[in-house]
Motif scaffolding. Sequence first.
Motif: not given
Length: 444
Positions: A35-44
């Motif tokens: 879940i976390f890897a799939s939902a990661t927003d790299f702009q953060s």
Amino acid sequence: MSKAIDTSLLTKFQTDLEKRPEHQVIERTVTKNGIFASATDFQSQTAMTPVFSIDLDTGDVANQKQSGRCWMFAALNTMRHEIKNKFKVPKDFELSQNYTYFWDKLEKANYFYENVLKTAHLPLTDRKVAWLMGTPQQDGGQWDMIVAIIQKYGVVPQSVMPETYNSSKSSEFNRTYNLKLRKDAITLRDLVAKKASEAEIAKQKASMLSDNYRMLAYSFGEPPTTFDFEYRDADQQYHIKRNLTPQKFFKEYVGWNLDDYVSIINGPTADKPYNQMYTVEMLGNVVDGRQVRHLNVDMDTFRSVALKQLQAGESVWFGCDVGQESERQKGIMDTKLYRKNELFDINFDLTKAQRLDYGESLMTHAMVLTGVDVVDGQPTKWKVENSWGKKVGNDGFFVMSNDWMNEYCYQVVVNKQYLATELQQVLAEEPKVLAPWDPMGALA
């Protein structure tokens, strides 16, 4: 009336899923990556660059290893920052966490015994008794608890009482210690039931504490009463101070008036109006020592006092729910890090008060604020010194967004001089007593 999930409902669920053209792509992504890897927003990650307009030089990070002593590490880190600035000790200098750990364990046992005696008239099924027996003692604590230890026992350099196997990997000791404390609770409750005299109970308790002291000495080493402090400073100048006591060391090398440092919390639940004092029943370690006391304030005040202390060049102890919306290896804590709402097309949002009331969040970890990025007079992100060693984050330091602080930070400790006059006056008020299981009683 309750109703089971029947075949028609299952068919509807499957049909609803099939109507989403993206469902197979998302299923493959989440099943493969989580879940976390799939939902990661790299702009953060881009926004959380570790650059700050105020950045204190605090030396190397510490490592609590496999123990729950973050509250203790964080407190001693704020004090070693003071020593580093005053005496130019090496950047890897640390105060002994094992020393304060030893005394905390002994005092927590005595605190437990006293609460067992106070509740001995209640049945084992009573919620308070069950709360006590659930965890007789643990590694965690709060700011006022480390203050209680230091006020009674002082501090020493780590070189005088270094880490041991059991201080760095505490699960074996805690299991054994809690086994003994629960057995001691049986004995104490039986004595009360048999109407034993106060002298008989006191004698039995003293014998229990003597056994505890021996267990602690075998596991952590016996604390020094006097010692020599020897070091070379950052300029390679040699220093030695002989025949110091732990109390004298604290006075000479830290020199804080610990009564000036107070716990500020942000607990926005309906049962805790702002600008009032709170304490928690059965929470503490040193009997007759410093009481756990919190001043509850709004988030603007919470951030403001932390910022003022950093601007004055002093780091800040704080407590938070570190596992929420955080990435350990990269050292990022940001509410925009994971886009779970978008991934599942489900609204997971809760208010801070709702998280506390419904058990979704509480304080789990203590760290130190050592920097902040201020834009147009307002903080945007904070530099955090953790105690998980150098292999996580940026050499052990994390970046926390201002939004993350708003949502998941619950406690800061500041010098009361940074509070408004009216709030300084509130500090002297009698605190409202919260239940032992209140989330503001959570141990970091």
